[in-house]
Design a protein around this motif. Structure first.
Motif, mmCIF file in Angstrom:
data_model
loop_
_atom_site.group_PDB
_atom_site.id
_atom_site.type_symbol
_atom_site.label_atom_id
_atom_site.label_comp_id
_atom_site.label_asym_id
_atom_site.label_seq_id
_atom_site.Cartn_x
_atom_site.Cartn_y
_atom_site.Cartn_z
ATOM 1 N N GLU A 140 0.837 -1.197 0.000
ATOM 2 C CA GLU A 140 0.000 0.000 0.000
ATOM 3 C C GLU A 140 0.875 1.251 0.000
ATOM 4 N N ILE A 141 0.546 2.186 -0.879
ATOM 5 C CA ILE A 141 1.287 3.450 -0.827
ATOM 6 C C ILE A 141 0.319 4.605 -0.647
ATOM 7 N N ASN A 148 6.229 14.314 -4.234
ATOM 8 C CA ASN A 148 6.890 13.069 -3.801
ATOM 9 C C ASN A 148 6.242 11.816 -4.389
ATOM 10 N N ALA A 149 5.334 12.004 -5.344
ATOM 11 C CA ALA A 149 4.624 10.845 -5.910
ATOM 12 C C ALA A 149 5.586 9.837 -6.541
ATOM 13 N N ALA A 150 6.540 10.319 -7.331
ATOM 14 C CA ALA A 150 7.466 9.407 -8.030
ATOM 15 C C ALA A 150 8.281 8.591 -7.023
ATOM 16 N N ASP A 155 9.547 3.507 -4.178
ATOM 17 C CA ASP A 155 9.703 2.783 -2.902
ATOM 18 C C ASP A 155 8.735 1.603 -2.840
ATOM 19 N N GLY A 156 7.502 1.850 -3.241
ATOM 20 C CA GLY A 156 6.478 0.794 -3.218
ATOM 21 C C GLY A 156 6.851 -0.356 -4.132
ATOM 22 N N LYS A 157 7.355 -0.020 -5.320
ATOM 23 C CA LYS A 157 7.719 -1.079 -6.279
ATOM 24 C C LYS A 157 8.829 -1.970 -5.722
ATOM 25 N N GLU A 158 9.756 -1.363 -4.984
ATOM 26 C CA GLU A 158 10.833 -2.165 -4.381
ATOM 27 C C GLU A 158 10.280 -3.154 -3.360
ATOM 28 N N ILE A 159 9.306 -2.721 -2.581
ATOM 29 C CA ILE A 159 8.703 -3.625 -1.579
ATOM 30 C C ILE A 159 7.919 -4.742 -2.291
ATOM 31 N N VAL A 160 7.192 -4.366 -3.332
ATOM 32 C CA VAL A 160 6.462 -5.389 -4.106
ATOM 33 C C VAL A 160 7.433 -6.462 -4.607
ATOM 34 N N ALA A 161 8.587 -6.020 -5.105
ATOM 35 C CA ALA A 161 9.561 -6.975 -5.657
ATOM 36 C C ALA A 161 9.982 -7.992 -4.586
ATOM 37 N N ASN A 188 -1.720 3.119 -11.789
ATOM 38 C CA ASN A 188 -2.521 2.645 -12.915
ATOM 39 C C ASN A 188 -1.682 2.312 -14.153
ATOM 40 N N SER A 189 -0.471 2.851 -14.197
ATOM 41 C CA SER A 189 0.382 2.604 -15.370
ATOM 42 C C SER A 189 1.043 1.227 -15.324
ATOM 43 N N LEU A 190 0.964 0.526 -14.188
ATOM 44 C CA LEU A 190 1.619 -0.779 -14.062
ATOM 45 C C LEU A 190 0.851 -1.853 -14.815
ATOM 46 N N ASN A 191 1.599 -2.756 -15.453
ATOM 47 C CA ASN A 191 0.943 -3.890 -16.110
ATOM 48 C C ASN A 191 0.743 -5.018 -15.117
ATOM 49 N N ASN A 192 -0.251 -5.828 -15.352
ATOM 50 C CA ASN A 192 -0.530 -7.018 -14.529
ATOM 51 C C ASN A 192 -0.606 -6.709 -13.047
ATOM 52 N N ASN A 193 -1.071 -5.528 -12.710
ATOM 53 C CA ASN A 193 -1.154 -5.154 -11.295
ATOM 54 C C ASN A 193 -2.570 -5.427 -10.791
ATOM 55 N N THR A 194 -2.919 -6.694 -10.713
ATOM 56 C CA THR A 194 -4.248 -7.081 -10.262
ATOM 57 C C THR A 194 -4.137 -8.272 -9.317
#
Ligand SMILES: [Zn+2]
Length: 389
Positions: A140-141, A148-150, A155-161, A188-194
């Motif tokens: 969750e972000i 600071n959105a970017a 940061d969130g993507k690193e945790i997801v990984a 929303n720009s992420l692919n397969n984020n479901t």
């Protein structure tokens, strides 16, 4: 290969006819369902057999905050206190880790086999490595400042990984009031984020804040940012606003819905084919001292309803059975066949966990035995649950 029969068998969608049985192999895989014929070697159980429960909304990492926040404060004060407690650092790493391990153990004891779990950091990672339960981690972000959105997104993507090394995980917005349009568009720009999960209309102030840019949330936002913030009114309800910025094809789990209107439910029905309404009634009673009054209307879409416990910060336990009981108490017309479907099949579908949630050939849903549930419409006050597989 064991064959099980019982007074009641619910397959995740419905009660099976009398004299049915399930054939399960030693790995818990459903090999066959037998109707109207019970072989002599079948093992006969008292009470009910059903698939393992799915907890569609939890925050395992907040387990250390059990009994730390008083009940009925309303969401704004609840979140201000959560925020303060998290940054006080008065709990040690081992206290946090122990609370996570105990919370997971209690979920297993309560018949839960899989969890949609919200993560703001990596605190639950070690426990999840043990694979005692199945998880989908929702990382969750939040961030309402565009500048600071970017950074929040990266940061969130690193945790997801990190979580993806263990199981399916996605990056999700916390709530309409805590993410900027920019951050929402990045997600929303992420692919397969479901699937995507979002805290939805948990208190009345959420809509007022998004629609008009004022109300009780000013206090929360100013307290978190430590400065005054002037939002842009969106002139729409919270749900209508953020759905315009989210993918239509993803599974979207709307969590809480305590103050969701019928119009919003119909709007979501139009826009989002794979929508799920996650109810956490014990947490709603804990925080707002109410349950979603929209539930009778929502029953028109009963195949989209699932259940969650929220965290131990806002619930006395992590028990899906207890959520079913509270719903039954407040809405006596919801029958137990449906409640069991919310607790099993619907949750598995929402989390894309295809092998769970129902007794169907080839699935390994877990087999729950509730020995004192002997008549369909009479849920026992105190349940005796054991997980056979
Ligand atoms: Zn939550």
């Amino acid at each position: 290969m064991p064959i099980y029969t019982a007074a009641l068998i619910h397959d995740g969608n419905r009660f099976l006819p009398e004299n049915s049985a399930i054939v399960v192999n030693e790995n818990g895989e459903i090999i066959d369902i037998l109707f109207h014929e019970i072989p002599t070697e079948a093992i006969r159980f008292a009470g009910l057999l059903c698939p393992g429960f799915i907890n569609a909304h939890c925050h395992l990492e907040l387990s250390y905050l059990q009994n730390q926040i008083p009940k009925h404060t309303g969401l704004v004060d609840f979140l201000i206190q959560i925020n303060a407690l998290r940054f006080q650092n008065k709990f040690t790493t081992s206290q946090i880790q122990n609370s996570i391990s105990q919370a997971e153990k209690s979920m297993r004891a309560n018949g839960i086999v899989a969890v949609g779990d919200i993560c703001n950091g990596l605190d639950s990672l070690q426990q999840k490595k043990l694979r005692n339960l199945q998880y989908h981690s929702f990382v969750e972000i939040m961030g309402i400042l565009d500048n600071n959105a970017a950074e929040r997104f990266e940061d969130g993507k690193e945790i997801v990984a990190q979580f993806r090394q263990l199981h399916a995980s996605t990056l999700v917005p916390h709530a309409a009031y805590s993410v900027s349009d920019t951050l929402l568009s990045l997600i929303n720009s992420l692919n397969n984020n479901t699937p995507i999960s979002i805290h939805n209309q948990e208190c009345a102030a959420e809509d007022e804040w998004v629609r008009n840019g004022k109300g009780d949330f000013q206090k929360l936002i100013d307290s978190v940012l430590q400065r005054s913030f002037l939002p842009m009114p969106k002139n729409n309800s919270s749900l209508v606003h953020y759905l315009q910025l989210l993918q239509r094809t993803a599974n979207i789990l709307f969590v809480h819905n305590t103050f969701t209107s019928a119009e919003d439910i119909l709007f979501a029905q139009e826009m989002i084919p794979n929508r799920y309404w996650v109810l956490c009634p014990n947490a709603n009673l804990f925080i707002e001292n109410t349950v979603p009054t929209i539930i009778p209307f929502l029953m028109q879409q009963q195949e989209t309803i699932c259940l969650g416990t929220d965290s131990l910060a806002s619930n006395d336990g992590l028990c899906i059975y207890s959520e079913m009981q509270i719903l039954r108490k407040h809405f006596p017309t919801i029958n137990s066949e449906k409640l069991l479907q919310f607790a099993t099949y619907n949750g598995a579908k929402a989390l894309n966990m295809d092998s769970l949630g129902s007794f169907q050939k080839g699935k390994t849903p877990g087999v729950l035995h509730i020995s004192n549930w002997v008549r369909k419409q009479e849920m026992p006050e105190k349940q005796n649950i054991e997980l056979l597989h």
